[in-house]
Every structure is written in structure tokens, then in C-alpha cells.
Design an enzyme around this catalytic site. Structure first.
Site, PDB file in Angstrom:
ATOM      1  CB  SER A 136      -0.878   0.041   1.131  1.00 19.95           C
ATOM      2  OG  SER A 136      -1.511   1.141   1.429  1.00 19.95           O
TER       3      SER A 136
ATOM      4  CE1 TYR B 107      -3.965  -1.979   5.299  1.00 17.71           C
ATOM      5  CE2 TYR B 107      -2.952  -0.007   4.515  1.00 17.71           C
ATOM      6  CZ  TYR B 107      -4.045  -0.991   4.154  1.00 17.71           C
ATOM      7  OH  TYR B 107      -3.958  -1.541   2.805  1.00 17.71           O
TER       8      TYR B 107
END
Ligand code: NAP
Length: 241
Positions: free
Chosen positions: A140, A153
Site C-alpha cells: 500500500s 497497517y
């Protein structure tokens, strides 16, 4: 037969990747965790487009669940192997670190990072034996630059990039390539609560991305044309860094 396995293939980016790989001729193993209805919709879309697929539920964060499901698959497919693995399953549980609970840290690491490890380890041996394979890991933008409220995350996604680089060097001699794809903001269930109107002003291309725009890159990395690309992290982010 060479199969492709997409973890988290029931929805969002994973569903588009399933459709992309099926359109390239791979029979696709569609993994999901709990949303069987959505996974069946992915399978239906593949079949309506003339492709082939099957469902394989397991929880990527549970090594026993991963091994049991993939052992079962191998027994049912003695002459087949999984040549393309897309580690796509992922979750986010955003909160500022000062408020972050152990469970929020552990669950995000468990799915995003441990899930990659358990699934990849189980399937690597077959790829090495066949001297061919493609491993594509969904990281990401958050793993590249960090985003506030996403320490868990971002850490899980940054770790995926490091593991991608290390594993690429371990398995290159057997013609197994390992790459990572780093989406920016993509319209899926995961970004439902994020206001596109506010955020799109930060994105040079002026909009959120579509799942199929990520899937197109995954398809290329899975193809023979990408045989000389390994250890890379490629962004699909509309120019946002
Ligand atoms: P999504 O729409 O929320 O879908 C998540 C998928 O992961 C679902 O198929 C879900 O299965 C599966 N999943 C979750 N936990 C699992 C587990 N423990 N075991 C097996 N499967 C599990 O997410 P998305 O937006 O498509 O994201 C896909 C990947 O891209 C993720 O790794 C995410 O971090 C990454 N990403 C997304 C964006 C974005 O803007 N959307 C940006 C950067 C990176 P069920 O349907 O059964 O729940």
C-alpha cells in the site's frame, strides 16, 4: 494445470484480480474468509466471462487453516499446482497509536503480514519444484510513506515490501518472481468511509482508482512478459506519494 490463487478474492481489488487472471486463461482459486455470497459472485462473474474458478475459504491469519485448506486442495488436484499466488487479503483498523489496542495491532499484523507468510510458505515448494512461479503481494501507499492513524497497517505493509525483496533473492534461481503492488486510494469496501471529494484534491490524477486498474498490473506481473522483473514494488496511485 497451472492455477492462480487469489487470497481475499471475494470482493474489491481481489475480485478484479480473479477476473483478470481468469481472462488470461488461469483457472482461479478464489479464497475468502467469511463472505461466501460475495465469493460466489466472483465465481459467477468468472464463469459468465468464459473462465474457470473454484472457491477455497480459509483464514489467512491462521496457519492451521491455511495448511488444511491447501493440503485438501492438493489432494483434490494431484496433477495441478498453483503457479500464481496473489497475497491480496487485507484489513485495516485505523486509530492513533496512543489509543491502539493490542488486538488492533495483532489482527492487522495477523491478516496482512502473517497471512502472506503462511500462504506463501505453503505454496513455495511446489513453485520451486516446477521451477516457475509468480508471487504478487498487495502492499500500500501507506507502507511506503506511512499515514497517520495507520501505524499497524503501515507497519504490516512496509514489512511486506521487505519480505518481497528478501524472498525475490531466495527464489530467483528457480525462476520464481516476487513483486509487490502498492495501490493508493482505490474504490472498494475498504475505502467506503473515506471521502473522495476531500482526498481527490491531493491526487494528481484527480480521482480514486478502480480495482481493475490494480488488477491490470497484477495480470502483467503474472504474465511471461514480466519474467525479468523481481523484488520490485510498483505503485498504482494516480501520482499520489
Ligand atoms: P476489501 O474490499 O475490504 O476486501 C478484503 C478482502 O480480504 C475480502 O475478500 C476479504 O474476505 C479478505 N480477507 C480479509 N481478511 C481475511 C482473512 N483473514 N483471510 C482471508 N481473506 C480475508 O479490500 P480491498 O480494498 O479490495 O483491498 C485488497 C488489498 O489491497 C488489501 O491487502 C488492502 O490492504 C490493499 N490495499 C487497498 C487499498 C484501497 O484503497 N482499497 C489501498 C492500498 C492497499 P471476506 O469477503 O470473506 O471478508
Amino acid at each position: 494445470m497451472k492455477y492462480a490463487l487469489v487470497t481475499g478474492g471475494s470482493r474489491g481489488i481481489g475480485r478484479s484480480i480473479c477476473l483478470q487472471l481468469a481472462s488470461m486463461g488461469f483457472p482461479v482459486v478464489i479464497n475468502y474468509n467469511s463472505n461466501r455470497t460475495a465469493a460466489e459472485e466472483t465465481l459467477k462473474a468468472i464463469e459468465e466471462a468464459g473462465g474457470h474458478g473454484e472457491l477455497l475459504p480459509f483464514d489467512v491469519s491462521d496457519s492451521k487453516s491455511v495448511d488444511a485448506a491447501l493440503d485438501g486442495w492438493s489432494e483434490r488436484h494431484p496433477d495441478d499446482y498453483i503457479d500464481v499466488l496473489v497475497n491480496n487479503a487485507g484489513i485495516r483498523q485505523d486509530t492513533l497509536m496512543v489509543f491502539m489496542q493490542n488486538e488492533q495491532w495483532d489482527q492487522v499484523m495477523g491478516t496482512n503480514l502473517n497471512g502472506f507468510f503462511y500462504t506463501t510458505r505453503r505454496l513455495l515448494k511446489d513453485m520451486l519444484t516446477h521451477r516457475h512461479g509468480r508471487i504478487i503481494n498487495m502492499t500500500s501507499l501507506s507502507g511506503l510513506k506511512g499515514l497517520p492513524g495507520q501505524a499497524n497497517y503501515a507497519a504490516s505493509k512496509a514489512a511486506i515490501i521487505g519480505a518481497t525483496k528478501a524472498l525475490a533473492q531466495e527464489v530467483g534461481a528457480r525462476k520464481v518472481t516476487v513483486n509487490a503492488v502498492a495501490p493508493g486510494f482505490i474504490n472498494t469496501d475498504m475505502t467506503q468511509g473515506i471521502d473522495e471529494a476531500t482526498h481527490k484534491t491531493l491526487i494528481p490524477l484527480g480521482r480514486f482508482g478502480k480495482p481493475e486498474e490494480v488488477a491490470a498490473l497484477v495480470g502483467f506481473l503474472a504474465s511471461e512478459q514480466a519474467a525479468y522483473i523481481t523484488g520490485e514494488t510498483i505503485s498504482v496511485n494516480g501520482g499520489l506519494y
